[in-house]
Scaffold this active site. Sequence first.
Site, PDB file in Angstrom:
ATOM      1  CG  ASP A   1      91.161   8.313  79.608  1.00 37.23           C
ATOM      2  OD1 ASP A   1      90.744   8.745  78.526  1.00 37.23           O
ATOM      3  OD2 ASP A   1      91.829   9.003  80.400  1.00 37.23           O
TER       4      ASP A   1
ATOM      5  CE  LYS B   1      93.800  12.117  78.503  1.00 37.59           C
ATOM      6  NZ  LYS B   1      92.947  12.073  79.728  1.00 37.59           N
TER       7      LYS B   1
ATOM      8  CG  ASP C   1      93.536  16.152  80.941  1.00 39.08           C
ATOM      9  OD1 ASP C   1      93.427  17.389  81.109  1.00 39.08           O
ATOM     10  OD2 ASP C   1      92.695  15.471  80.316  1.00 39.08           O
TER      11      ASP C   1
ATOM     12  CE  LYS D   1      89.710  18.695  81.161  1.00 43.80           C
ATOM     13  NZ  LYS D   1      90.299  17.328  81.308  1.00 43.80           N
TER      14      LYS D   1
ATOM     15  CB  ILE E   1      93.149  30.715  95.464  1.00 42.24           C
ATOM     16  CG1 ILE E   1      93.976  29.734  96.311  1.00 42.24           C
ATOM     17  CG2 ILE E   1      91.720  30.809  95.969  1.00 42.24           C
ATOM     18  CD1 ILE E   1      94.124  30.172  97.757  1.00 42.24           C
ATOM     19  N   PRO E   2      95.108  31.417  92.942  1.00 43.10           N
ATOM     20  CG  PRO E   2      95.273  33.491  91.870  1.00 43.10           C
ATOM     21  CD  PRO E   2      94.440  32.736  92.868  1.00 43.10           C
TER      22      PRO E   2
ATOM     23  CB  THR F   1      95.975  26.582  95.658  1.00 43.08           C
ATOM     24  OG1 THR F   1      95.690  27.055  96.975  1.00 43.08           O
ATOM     25  CG2 THR F   1      95.779  25.075  95.617  1.00 43.08           C
TER      26      THR F   1
ATOM     27  CB  THR G   1      85.424  18.394  73.786  1.00 40.16           C
ATOM     28  OG1 THR G   1      85.644  17.360  74.763  1.00 40.16           O
ATOM     29  CG2 THR G   1      86.768  18.995  73.392  1.00 40.16           C
TER      30      THR G   1
END
Length: 222
Positions: free
Chosen positions: A10, A32, A59, A61, A65-66, A68, A114
Amino acid sequence: MKNPIIVALDVPNAPEARAIVKACGESIGFYKVGMELYAAEGMPFVRELIAGGKDVFVDLKFYDIPETVKRATAQVAAAGAKLLTVHASKVVMRAAMEGKQGTGLRILGVTVLTSFDEGDLADLGYACKPAELVRHLVARGGEAGVDGFGPLRARPIRRRRRETCCANWESDTVAGPVCGPARVRVRHGQVLTPQQRSLARGASQGAPRFLWRTAWVMAGRL
């Protein structure tokens, strides 16, 4: 046993990320790459880590559209990444599962962020508690055949797995934040609880916090 810790890079650029990887040496083999670093360095840095013998958790997320999502997932899979997050909409998860077919990539559905509380869900039109929405979305993940879930809200995820949505579902991965003895407030305002509380909430492995912002752990069987 292979080290279960996934260290979150990060940081805002590749030089800082490389410094973390160098400091970890051979003790850590899984990293990550989140939105900030990806925005700065993109897939070339993901490929760099993989070429250096590291496993990578992308990561990002995905939520689109499906078709893509399917095509973007195929690109991540082709690079050799091991984990990818997508939002836990059934059509999105199914698209990601199609995109990664024939590869070693595992898809993690993101249920409720979270940092979200009931007020945040109300803003989105959901009249329920976060745990209730998590259980609903985990059921959709079972129908989509997703490989696992993250970030960690493990208690409702595990409860829903036991109840269960699909008898033949083989999902076995939960990813979540872990930190050390004291509570730590990170930049976006979320408080990460101590290692013992992370274990109590469903992670099967724990780890001390690193000097950088976040560590991630993959749990074992649901």
